[in-house]
Motif scaffolding. Sequence first.
Motif, mmCIF file in Angstrom:
data_model
loop_
_atom_site.group_PDB
_atom_site.id
_atom_site.type_symbol
_atom_site.label_atom_id
_atom_site.label_comp_id
_atom_site.label_asym_id
_atom_site.label_seq_id
_atom_site.Cartn_x
_atom_site.Cartn_y
_atom_site.Cartn_z
ATOM 1 N N ALA A 1 23.272 -39.664 -5.713
ATOM 2 C CA ALA A 1 23.886 -40.232 -4.514
ATOM 3 C C ALA A 1 24.557 -41.572 -4.788
ATOM 4 O O ALA A 1 25.477 -41.970 -4.063
ATOM 5 C CB ALA A 1 22.828 -40.391 -3.410
ATOM 6 N N THR A 2 24.119 -42.296 -5.799
ATOM 7 C CA THR A 2 24.726 -43.597 -6.103
ATOM 8 C C THR A 2 26.057 -43.465 -6.835
ATOM 9 O O THR A 2 26.745 -44.464 -7.038
ATOM 10 C CB THR A 2 23.771 -44.430 -6.975
ATOM 11 O OG1 THR A 2 23.473 -43.715 -8.181
ATOM 12 C CG2 THR A 2 22.487 -44.731 -6.232
ATOM 13 N N ARG A 3 26.426 -42.256 -7.245
ATOM 14 C CA ARG A 3 27.682 -41.992 -7.953
ATOM 15 C C ARG A 3 27.824 -42.925 -9.160
ATOM 16 O O ARG A 3 28.606 -43.888 -9.144
ATOM 17 C CB ARG A 3 28.876 -42.168 -7.017
ATOM 18 C CG ARG A 3 28.865 -41.201 -5.840
ATOM 19 C CD ARG A 3 30.086 -41.386 -4.967
ATOM 20 N NE ARG A 3 30.066 -40.474 -3.854
ATOM 21 C CZ ARG A 3 30.523 -39.227 -3.877
ATOM 22 N NH1 ARG A 3 31.035 -38.758 -5.013
ATOM 23 N NH2 ARG A 3 30.474 -38.457 -2.811
ATOM 24 N N PRO A 4 27.057 -42.693 -10.216
ATOM 25 C CA PRO A 4 27.062 -43.599 -11.375
ATOM 26 C C PRO A 4 28.447 -43.827 -11.970
ATOM 27 O O PRO A 4 28.740 -44.915 -12.449
ATOM 28 C CB PRO A 4 26.134 -42.892 -12.366
ATOM 29 C CG PRO A 4 25.295 -41.982 -11.540
ATOM 30 C CD PRO A 4 26.157 -41.552 -10.394
ATOM 31 N N THR B 1 18.566 -39.468 -5.628
ATOM 32 C CA THR B 1 18.984 -40.853 -5.414
ATOM 33 C C THR B 1 20.001 -41.278 -6.453
ATOM 34 O O THR B 1 20.993 -41.952 -6.137
ATOM 35 C CB THR B 1 17.754 -41.783 -5.452
ATOM 36 O OG1 THR B 1 16.812 -41.360 -4.473
ATOM 37 C CG2 THR B 1 18.156 -43.220 -5.185
ATOM 38 N N VAL B 2 19.763 -40.896 -7.714
ATOM 39 C CA VAL B 2 20.698 -41.257 -8.776
ATOM 40 C C VAL B 2 22.054 -40.592 -8.545
ATOM 41 O O VAL B 2 23.110 -41.220 -8.668
ATOM 42 C CB VAL B 2 20.122 -40.859 -10.147
ATOM 43 C CG1 VAL B 2 21.164 -41.056 -11.240
ATOM 44 C CG2 VAL B 2 18.888 -41.686 -10.454
ATOM 45 N N LEU C 1 30.352 -46.863 -10.441
ATOM 46 C CA LEU C 1 29.797 -48.211 -10.483
ATOM 47 C C LEU C 1 30.579 -49.078 -11.461
ATOM 48 O O LEU C 1 31.007 -48.620 -12.527
ATOM 49 C CB LEU C 1 28.320 -48.156 -10.891
ATOM 50 C CG LEU C 1 27.373 -47.459 -9.915
ATOM 51 C CD1 LEU C 1 25.956 -47.422 -10.485
ATOM 52 C CD2 LEU C 1 27.374 -48.155 -8.561
ATOM 53 N N GLY D 1 23.039 -42.854 -15.804
ATOM 54 C CA GLY D 1 22.754 -42.173 -14.534
ATOM 55 C C GLY D 1 22.761 -40.663 -14.638
ATOM 56 O O GLY D 1 21.823 -39.986 -14.188
ATOM 57 N N GLN E 1 20.799 -50.918 -11.128
ATOM 58 C CA GLN E 1 22.174 -50.434 -11.026
ATOM 59 C C GLN E 1 22.811 -50.288 -12.401
ATOM 60 O O GLN E 1 23.565 -49.343 -12.653
ATOM 61 C CB GLN E 1 22.983 -51.403 -10.160
ATOM 62 C CG GLN E 1 22.552 -51.445 -8.705
ATOM 63 C CD GLN E 1 23.332 -52.462 -7.901
ATOM 64 O OE1 GLN E 1 24.120 -53.226 -8.449
ATOM 65 N NE2 GLN E 1 23.114 -52.482 -6.595
ATOM 66 N N ILE F 1 21.530 -47.170 -13.966
ATOM 67 C CA ILE F 1 22.166 -45.997 -13.371
ATOM 68 C C ILE F 1 23.598 -45.861 -13.883
ATOM 69 O O ILE F 1 24.070 -44.756 -14.197
ATOM 70 C CB ILE F 1 22.141 -46.099 -11.840
ATOM 71 C CG1 ILE F 1 20.695 -46.088 -11.327
ATOM 72 C CG2 ILE F 1 22.914 -44.945 -11.215
ATOM 73 C CD1 ILE F 1 19.910 -44.879 -11.722
ATOM 74 N N MET G 1 17.463 -50.530 -4.949
ATOM 75 C CA MET G 1 18.859 -50.189 -5.163
ATOM 76 C C MET G 1 19.719 -51.439 -5.287
ATOM 77 O O MET G 1 20.812 -51.388 -5.843
ATOM 78 C CB MET G 1 19.362 -49.316 -4.012
ATOM 79 C CG MET G 1 18.706 -47.949 -3.972
ATOM 80 S SD MET G 1 19.010 -47.009 -5.492
ATOM 81 C CE MET G 1 20.786 -46.841 -5.413
ATOM 82 N N ASP G 2 19.268 -52.591 -4.758
ATOM 83 C CA ASP G 2 20.024 -53.829 -4.859
ATOM 84 C C ASP G 2 19.746 -54.569 -6.160
ATOM 85 O O ASP G 2 20.354 -55.612 -6.411
ATOM 86 C CB ASP G 2 19.686 -54.746 -3.671
ATOM 87 C CG ASP G 2 20.161 -54.139 -2.354
ATOM 88 O OD1 ASP G 2 21.121 -53.352 -2.397
ATOM 89 O OD2 ASP G 2 19.570 -54.461 -1.304
#
Length: 411
Positions: free
Chosen positions: A249-252, A246-247, A255, A15, A8, A11, A2-3
Amino acid sequence: MMDDPRFQLLIARYGRNLAIALVVVGALLLLVGGWVALTPPTTTATEQRTAATASTGADTVATVTGDSDLWERGTELRNNPVYLTNASPALAVEPQTTVPEGSSVTQTVRLRITATRDDEVFWTSTETLVNETRTAEDGTATARTEIDVRDLEARLATLRERLAGVGSVQTELLLTVEYDTGRYAGTLDASAPLEVTDRAYWLGGELSDSQPHYATTTRQVSHSPNWFAVLLATLLAALSLTGAWTVFATRPEELDVDAIKQERHRRKYADWISKGSIPMWVGQNYVELDSLEGVVDVAIDTQERVVHDTRRDLFAVISEDVVYYYSKSGDWDQSSWPRMELSGRSEDDTVDVGGELSKGLGDLPGRDELAGDDADSSSADVPDDATDDGESDEKSSHGPGDWDDDVWRDL
């Protein structure tokens, strides 16, 4: 993972579509796993089963007709291992064939006499005792023939006398059965030696044979499901759905693509970048580049270092009086004069770098000099000696370098 800026960036760009695709793939994998588990594989097995069997055999029967102290006259002896010639001089042979109902059966019994020398036949005589064709009733067809054993023994004695010293004589019974069931047809053959002496006779074997007929059938055979494929599909479905979650949850949509690109390039070209502080007034010409990668290219071409000013999040290469820079926050002026909140003032009370003072300067020192029209309007109240060269020199002592430090110190 994720880092990783590359992940990123992926995504951020794709995403939503990626998450939908992963959900669809996961659902399809679950369906495939369920279908494999619920529909085990089948194969077609070919088998042969016995559809019909034809068999034949012959009974030997002798009736006691002569004087004998062993049996009463009229006693029927069946399938005895030996018969006495004086007691029962006639031997009956009764072939019996078992076939499907309605089959046509032809039964033939023959008597064959052969003369051999060193196990090689040099003379033979065959006599047909019975040849009957019948339709099997209740699945059975029978026939009957009799042999006069005394007459046979006399013939054999004459033959042996003639062949004395030349060869030996053997006698055997032959049974041949031809049948036709309408669906199957075949032939049964059996033979057995008939031993005849001057006192007794016997059959040296069984007159019997059988022939099975097979029918080919097919059937479906079910096998165990491929549990490895089911487990694999379930595992891949779980991974796919987990990836989709997971995708999401990262709120594309939240970003920052520019920040991600900058971080990606910063890591990639870390060997060319040094952290430092870049004065606002450095250089005379400012060239804004589209990406950090472009700044690194300039550094490579000019053999200079890229300086990362972490206060302003700005990357720059200073070559003589030209500054090549990149900042995702904006151009050089925006990064040099950020919006800031002074003590006791709102965010809208800002400093205009053009030289005009906003309404929120308050009691800052030197506000009269920076107040524009207000300073002009109040110049009448200022003594003439207050505008002499000494006072002007004192005001000009606050150079750009000092202002730069004060602004960033307040930040």
